[in-house]
Write an enzyme that holds these catalytic residues in place. Structure first.
Site, short mmCIF file in Angstrom:
data_model
loop_
_atom_site.label_atom_id
_atom_site.label_comp_id
_atom_site.label_asym_id
_atom_site.label_seq_id
_atom_site.Cartn_x
_atom_site.Cartn_y
_atom_site.Cartn_z
N LYS A 257 78.47 28.29 22.18
CA LYS A 257 78.33 28.16 20.97
C LYS A 257 77.81 28.79 19.76
CE LYS A 257 77.97 23.12 21.56
NZ LYS A 257 77.71 23.20 23.24
N ARG A 258 76.48 29.65 19.84
CA ARG A 258 76.08 30.39 19.12
C ARG A 258 77.45 31.51 18.33
NH1 ARG A 258 73.76 34.49 20.04
NH2 ARG A 258 74.31 35.04 21.51
#
Ligand code: GLU
Length: 484
Positions: A257-258
């Site tokens: 997600k980062r």
């Protein structure tokens, strides 16, 4: 006789399926289809706190939407079901007890605190962490003492000395020395299985011949092979393994997600086509053998072989996915393009779905098909056609009320009023004459105010075509309103 290929996709959906999951599913699917084998879909949901019915439902929906189908699975059943691990708990328990009885595993009474303090000691001595074998050969009196203390044992697998060697179809020969593979837990004290037990039991009972899965699971393979052996599986019946390379984000760290968008649900909402997502994901670690980048699902099943999967990490590249998506959008027939665009327009309440609206959308789609890369763009592109009143933001409005713009608009209205035929060619001719030739303006300055007046925005589909589709009456009305 070669055995029929039976491969599987076995996610633990603790959220929406992500890019890595789907790449695995796609490769397993392509492999099964290429070999005329079977794809088994199994849900690894022993952790029912995190794997919910909702996520399972969404996983099924996402796979179907992508065009990935399976031959046996939770909602269709099959000869080796059930295909939800939460419905197979008794099976794992039986096997753990059988393995225990046969002496390949033992009861371990160590408490979490004891394990933790011994691990700490290992760390201090710079030893490899892992179970130290304390309960491997307990005396009867030790066992009695633990039982009297009320301790409940876990079942722990005994790793013999030596090594596990196997040929990974992507990585070649892989060797794990057992001194780095400590004895591991098969079943908790409450009778619930650990992943390593459940996955191996299921792969055996579901007669899996090929395991394609992510590289993160490579290190669990020697433990699983140990379980197969303890279950009495012949060496030749142990599945073949193919561990797919990691998918990395732009920063060369594992995609998360980062550093990138991972959830397939997000791609769907943005208007990426399922065939574009599959096409792109197929290229993450695999290639058809030449520089080809545009492949259909059918071609993927024809061309997919494991030996063309690369062992080095693949880099996720959003630009490339977008380019492929744009190509796939351009390849749609107008009817298909319409069908896929309508949900976006309906969802954003751009249209209600009346026949008149739909036919207007159909008319407008050809002029934007070359220009968009995601289906969601049809919303900002086509909204102007359906507004009863245009709304301008302050900046756009200020451009419109400038004296130069007002002059442009007056000239535009005058020249368009006389048009016999409201076609984009005539509109263009009239505007070029009155604004470029007549006022001596550069195209951007001439057509900018007209575009804003007619569409409400400085960015729109091609202006003259837009005006034709919008129609004479509404176009003229908007131009006149912009003058006031
Ligand atoms: N359930 C595991 C996961 O979601 C995959 C198990 C496997 O493919 O062996 O990571």
């Amino acid at each position: 006789m070669t055995r029929e290929v039976r491969t599987r996709f076995a996610p633990s959906p603790t959220g929406d399926l992500h890019v890595g999951n789907i790449r695995t599913a796609l490769f397993a699917w392509a492999y099964a289809r290429h070999t005329n084998g079977k794809l088994i879909f199994r849900i690894e949901d022993t952790d029912r706190e995190r794997v919910t019915d909702e996520y399972i439902g969404r996983a099924i929906d996402t796979l179907k939407w992508l065009g990935i189908n399976w031959d046996e699975g939770p909602e269709i059943g099959g000869p080796y079901g059930p295909y939800l691990q939460s419905q197979r708990l008794e099976i794992y328990k039986d096997w753990a007890e059988t393995i225990l009885r046969n002496g390949d595993a033992y009861n371990c009474y160590c408490t979490t605190e004891e394990l933790e303090s011994r691990r700490e000691a290992q760390r201090e001595k710079n030893q490899a962490p892992g179970y130290d074998g304390k309960c491997r050969s307990l005396s009867d009196s030790d066992i009695k003492r633990y039982q009297d203390e009320g301790r409940k044992p876990v079942i722990r697998m005994r790793m013999p000395d030596g090594e596990t060697k196997f040929r990974d179809l992507i990585r070649g020969e892989v060797v794990f020395e057992h001194k780095y593979v400590p004895d591991f837990v098969l079943m908790r004290a409450d009778g619930s299985p650990l992943y390593t037990l459940a996955v191996a039991v299921d792969d055996v009972l579901m007669k899996i011949t090929h395991v394609l899965r992510g590289e993160d699971l490579l290190s669990s393979t020697p433990r699983q092979i140990r379980v197969y052996q303890a279950m009495g599986v012949a060496e030749s019946d142990i599945p073949e393994f193919a561990h797919l390379p990691f998918v990395m984000g732009t920063d060369n760290a594992k995609l998360s997600k980062r550093n990138g968008e991972v959830s397939i649900a997000w791609y769907r909402e943005e208007g990426f086509l399922p065939e574009a997502i599959c096409n792109y994901l197929a290229l993450l670690g695999w290639s058809p053998g030449n520089d080809r980048e545009n492949i259909s699902m059918k071609e993927l099943t024809e061309l997919f072989t494991v030996d063309r999967v690369n062992s080095s990490p693949a880099r996720f590249d959003m630009k490339k996915l977008e380019a492929i998506n744009g190509d796939k959008i351009r390849a749609l027939s107008i009817t298909e393009f319409l069908e896929r665009s309508l949900p976006f327009l309906l969802q954003d309440s751009v249209i209600k779905g009346t026949e008149t609206e739909v036919s207007l959308v159909r008319k407008a789609l050809p002029i934007i098909q070359e220009r968009i890369i995601k289906l969601s763009e049809v919303v900002p592109m086509l909204s102007f056609l359906f507004k009863t009143k245009l709304e301008f933001d302050e900046e756009t409005k200020s451009k419109l009320i400038e004296a130069d713009s007002q002059k442009v608009l007056q000239n535009a209205v005058a020249s368009l009023e006389a048009l016999s035929d409201w076609s984009h060619t005539q509109i263009e001719e009239a505007l070029r004459k009155s604004l470029l030739d007549g006022l001596g303006l550069k195209p951007r300055l001439a057509f900018g105010p007209v575009r804003i007046a007619v569409t409400g925005s400085p960015i729109s589909p091609p202006l003259f075509e837009s005006m034709e589709i919008l129609g004479r009456e509404v176009s003229m009305q908007r131009l006149r309103e912009a003058i006031n």
